[in-house]
Design an enzyme around this catalytic site. Structure first.
Site, PDB file in Angstrom:
ATOM      1  N   TYR A  11      71.899  40.750  32.619  1.00 43.79           N
ATOM      2  CA  TYR A  11      72.193  40.301  30.913  1.00 43.79           C
ATOM      3  C   TYR A  11      71.056  41.744  30.812  1.00 43.79           C
ATOM      4  CZ  TYR A  11      72.130  34.948  31.314  1.00 43.79           C
ATOM      5  OH  TYR A  11      72.039  33.735  31.323  1.00 43.79           O
ATOM      6  N   LYS A  36      47.347  23.675  51.589  1.00 45.84           N
ATOM      7  CA  LYS A  36      47.296  23.329  51.230  1.00 45.84           C
ATOM      8  C   LYS A  36      48.415  24.084  50.236  1.00 45.84           C
ATOM      9  CE  LYS A  36      44.296  27.698  49.444  1.00 45.84           C
ATOM     10  NZ  LYS A  36      44.428  28.072  48.534  1.00 45.84           N
TER      11      LYS A  36
HETATM   12  C1  LIG Z   1      38.534  28.623  50.302  1.00 45.01           C
HETATM   13  C2  LIG Z   1      40.093  29.245  50.892  1.00 45.01           C
HETATM   14  N1  LIG Z   1      39.736  29.757  52.241  1.00 45.01           N
HETATM   15  C3  LIG Z   1      40.884  29.773  53.107  1.00 45.01           C
HETATM   16  C4  LIG Z   1      42.063  30.094  52.272  1.00 45.01           C
HETATM   17  C5  LIG Z   1      43.124  30.763  53.745  1.00 45.01           C
HETATM   18  O1  LIG Z   1      43.104  32.358  52.929  1.00 45.01           O
HETATM   19  P1  LIG Z   1      44.237  33.179  53.897  1.00 45.01           P
HETATM   20  O2  LIG Z   1      45.395  32.635  52.974  1.00 45.01           O
HETATM   21  O3  LIG Z   1      43.982  34.523  52.848  1.00 45.01           O
HETATM   22  O4  LIG Z   1      44.091  33.406  55.246  1.00 45.01           O
HETATM   23  C6  LIG Z   1      42.245  30.107  50.539  1.00 45.01           C
HETATM   24  C7  LIG Z   1      43.193  30.231  50.429  1.00 45.01           C
HETATM   25  O5  LIG Z   1      44.055  30.550  49.471  1.00 45.01           O
HETATM   26  C8  LIG Z   1      41.156  30.147  50.502  1.00 45.01           C
HETATM   27  O6  LIG Z   1      41.536  29.651  48.992  1.00 45.01           O
END
Ligand SMILES: Cc1ncc(COP(=O)(O)O)c(C=O)c1O
Length: 363
Positions: free
Chosen positions: A253, A34
């Site tokens: 800055y 994602k």
């Molecule tokens: C629902 C869900 N599953 C799995 C993951 C993967 O987690 P990780 O990146 O800590 O392995 C995430 C990450 O945000 C998540 O939101």
């Protein structure tokens, strides 16, 4: 010559990390790609893992299309499920698996003709109170919506504190979830990277691998190196300015840094518009010519300044590593008061991603 700021993606590191994390016991691993694979490029990552991974996960349905356009064929789990009826109608054709976590989504899918329904998994809230049905509601829904169990339903939950293996809330969540898992005997999808590492034997059918696959540490008490994980992204820029600054003169800055001695300051072509965190304070390390140098002064939109007084022969166009193979992203994240997830996902579209080519075998 164009600006040399870039994020180099290391496919072999992704493959190494995926293999390293994948539990040897019965679980199968879903690669979580994602948010454009945590900033690494979803198509790049899915392509790199194509031969190793049988299933991917994204957050929203819109993230599936680019994968299909690129020829990725594995099923894709949509962790937030559908946002409207159209998401439900399109899911089957795109070989998506929708994780359902509220009653509106369930109603949309129930009204779809069975022949058009995609595979649906059920999200159970075992204590995080972010998404999902309570254990009791989920048990009731499974009884009242028979179609759910007439297809390959998987029970999904997510841990709030998996990065702290000794936190008793992990056991509380696991016990709550176990109640529905035992009552229904459905397959489960529970562990993220941290939980996969700490309890590889406990999680059953599926685990969801994210941050560890990208080479950052999923655990609060262990570094990526201790876990034998390799950086999947190296963020680089180049020196675009060099200045001799006298003791007491200021840099950047708000004059927030004043030279404690006569200093050589290199200006590097990366700033917060590229995703380098503005919160990084003076002292945050970068790597140049194999040495660590500290950031000094404020991070600007397009530039940072580093103190290279102690590093010999620094020159214009020298490469600077902001994080990656020589400098763990977790360390920079800690300096910025955040987590590596935020750093890699925020590398902006102005920064080209280049994919490292596999080293050729010597003839
Ligand atoms: C629902 C869900 N599953 C799995 C993951 C993967 O987690 P990780 O990146 O800590 O392995 C995430 C990450 O945000 C998540 O939101």
């Amino acid at each position: 010559m164009s600006r040399q700021t870039r994020a180099i993606i290391h496919p072999q590191a992704l493959q190494h990390n995926f293999a390293r994390l994948q539990p040897s016991l019965p679980s199968r691993a879903i690669a979580v790609i994602k948010a454009d694979a945590y900033g690494h490029g979803a198509v790049t990552v899915a392509t790199a893992l194509s031969d190793l991974c049988t299933c991917f996960a994204v957050a929203i349905c819109d993230e599936v299309r680019p994968l299909r356009d690129a020829g990725i064929t594995q099923p894709v789990v949509v962790l937030e499920g559908p946002h409207d009826m159209q998401d439900c109608q399109m899911a089957k054709a795109s070989n998506s698996i929708l994780v359902v976590h509220n009653t509106v989504q369930l109603d949309w899918l129930t009204t779809l003709p069975a022949s058009q329904r995609p595979e649906v998994w059920l999200k159970v809230d075992s204590g995080m109170h972010r998404l999902g049905f309570s254990v009791d509601d989920a048990i009731a829904l499974l009884a009242s919506h028979e179609w759910l169990t007439e297809q390959p339903c998987v029970l999904v939950t997510h841990f709030a504190c998996a990065d702290e293996p000794d936190n008793p809330f992990n056991t509380a969540q696991f016990d709550a979830f176990n109640r529905i898992a035992a009552a229904t005997n459905l397959p489960v999808c529970v562990a993220n990277s941290a939980a996969t590492l700490t309890h590889p034997d406990q999680w059953g059918a599926w685990c969801r691998l994210g941050i560890g696959m990208y080479g950052a540490s999923p655990l609060a008490n262990k570094t990526a190196a201790q876990l034998e994980l390799q950086a999947a992204m190296t963020l680089q820029a180049e020196v675009i300015g060099l200045h001799n600054v006298k003791k007491g003169e200021s840099v950047g800055y708000s004059q927030s840094w004043k030279a404690p001695r006569d200093s050589v300051i290199a200006t590097v072509g990366i700033g917060y518009a590229d995703g380098y965190p503005r919160h990084c304070p003076t002292g945050t390390p970068v790597v140049i010519r194999g040495h660590r140098a500290p950031l000094v002064g404020r991070v600007s939109m397009d530039m940072i300044t580093i103190d290279v007084t102690d590093i010999p022969d620094v020159a214009l166009q020298d490469t600077v590593e902001l994080w990656g193979r020589q400098l763990p992203v977790d360390e920079v994240a800690q300096c910025a008061g955040t987590i590596s997830y935020e750093l890699t996902t925020r590398v902006s579209t102005r920064v080209p991603r280049t994919v490292e080519q596999a080293a050729r075998d010597n003839p």
